[in-house]
Motif scaffolding. Structure first.
Motif, mmCIF file in Angstrom:
data_model
loop_
_atom_site.group_PDB
_atom_site.id
_atom_site.type_symbol
_atom_site.label_atom_id
_atom_site.label_comp_id
_atom_site.label_asym_id
_atom_site.label_seq_id
_atom_site.Cartn_x
_atom_site.Cartn_y
_atom_site.Cartn_z
ATOM 1 N N SER A 167 0.825 -1.209 0.000
ATOM 2 C CA SER A 167 0.000 0.000 0.000
ATOM 3 C C SER A 167 0.861 1.261 0.000
ATOM 4 O O SER A 167 0.538 2.243 -0.669
ATOM 5 C CB SER A 167 -0.939 0.008 1.205
ATOM 6 N N PRO A 178 -2.980 9.126 1.251
ATOM 7 C CA PRO A 178 -3.073 8.093 2.287
ATOM 8 C C PRO A 178 -4.261 7.151 2.124
ATOM 9 O O PRO A 178 -4.520 6.352 3.020
ATOM 10 C CB PRO A 178 -3.216 8.926 3.561
ATOM 11 N N ASP A 179 -5.008 7.244 1.016
ATOM 12 C CA ASP A 179 -6.213 6.421 0.873
ATOM 13 C C ASP A 179 -5.912 4.924 0.974
ATOM 14 O O ASP A 179 -6.629 4.172 1.633
ATOM 15 C CB ASP A 179 -6.889 6.703 -0.469
ATOM 16 N N ALA A 182 -5.195 3.864 4.481
ATOM 17 C CA ALA A 182 -6.426 3.852 5.279
ATOM 18 C C ALA A 182 -7.231 2.587 5.029
ATOM 19 O O ALA A 182 -7.778 1.980 5.963
ATOM 20 C CB ALA A 182 -7.262 5.093 4.970
ATOM 21 N N VAL A 183 -7.308 2.181 3.760
ATOM 22 C CA VAL A 183 -8.030 0.951 3.417
ATOM 23 C C VAL A 183 -7.361 -0.257 4.071
ATOM 24 O O VAL A 183 -8.025 -1.142 4.632
ATOM 25 C CB VAL A 183 -8.101 0.767 1.886
ATOM 26 N N LEU A 185 -5.458 -0.293 6.718
ATOM 27 C CA LEU A 185 -5.669 -0.229 8.166
ATOM 28 C C LEU A 185 -7.048 -0.770 8.544
ATOM 29 O O LEU A 185 -7.182 -1.546 9.501
ATOM 30 C CB LEU A 185 -5.528 1.213 8.662
ATOM 31 N N ALA A 186 -8.062 -0.359 7.776
ATOM 32 C CA ALA A 186 -9.436 -0.721 8.121
ATOM 33 C C ALA A 186 -9.767 -2.173 7.821
ATOM 34 O O ALA A 186 -10.472 -2.828 8.599
ATOM 35 C CB ALA A 186 -10.407 0.196 7.374
#
Length: 206
Positions: A167, A178-179, A182-183, A185-186
């Protein structure tokens, strides 16, 4: 019963079932001793003595709780990994849409995440089988909890490292911000963190 309850940790439902079984066993034994002519107090004392000391009975209950925790860990890991092909499918998210030829490093990470992911999915399915029908075999039953925990921790760590690397590389190469992180991480790191927490509980019960 109070001392036994304090000595046991693990999945609440299975723990409640085991406590209910222990209580029923003590009550049945007490009634049997009463039927033999003992007073209620004497019957209860004999029932507790027959039940065994805590250091004798707790290991068996812990093993049962460990098996239940191992099954929960294997199922959680399997579910997390089964959604990963969607997370990493090219074009699903803005950060991983094809914007040209990938670098050699990014291509390597793409291949690596696929290999690690497939191995982890296969391993998690085997872990589920081991925590289910595999328990019929004593050799599997004795080792399943610890093996599932170790596999979940190692595979979760490997997937997390590769996911972060891929990523980050994609974000830098495509300047998508940072998209992507973030994906990941989630949908990758946080779920695997929960799997790791469950795996550590397995090790405490193994």
């Amino acid at each position: 019963m109070a001392e036994l309850s304090r000595a046991l940790t693990g999945p609440r439902r299975r723990r409640a079932d085991l406590m209910a079984e222990a209580r029923d066993s003590l009550e049945d034994a007490t009634e049997a001793f009463e039927a033999g002519g003992l007073s209620r107090w004497e019957a209860e004392q004999h029932a507790v003595a027959d039940f065994g000391e805590l250091d004798e009975v707790v290991p068996g209950y812990r093993a049962e709780l460990g098996i239940a925790q191992g099954r929960r860990t294997a199922l959680a890991l399997c579910l997390v990994m089964l959604v990963q092909p969607i997370i990493w499918k090219e074009g699903v998210w803005a950060w991983n849409r094809d914007s040209g030829s990938p670098t050699a490093y990014t291509a390597f990470l793409n291949d690596l995440v696929m290999v690690v992911g497939m191995l982890t999915i296969a391993g998690s399915v085997l872990a589920l089988l081991a925590s289910g029908i595999g328990l019929r075999y004593p050799a599997v039953r004795e080792r399943a909890t610890r093996a599932i925990a170790v596999f979940a921790l190692l595979s979760g760590g490997a997937v997390s490292v590769v996911a972060i690397a891929l990523s980050t590389s994609s974000a830098l190469a495509e300047r998508s911000g940072p998209d992507g992180i973030a994906v990941v991480l989630a949908f990758v790191l946080f779920p695997l963190l929960l799997v790791g927490r469950s795996a550590r509980r397995c090790l405490r019960l193994a």
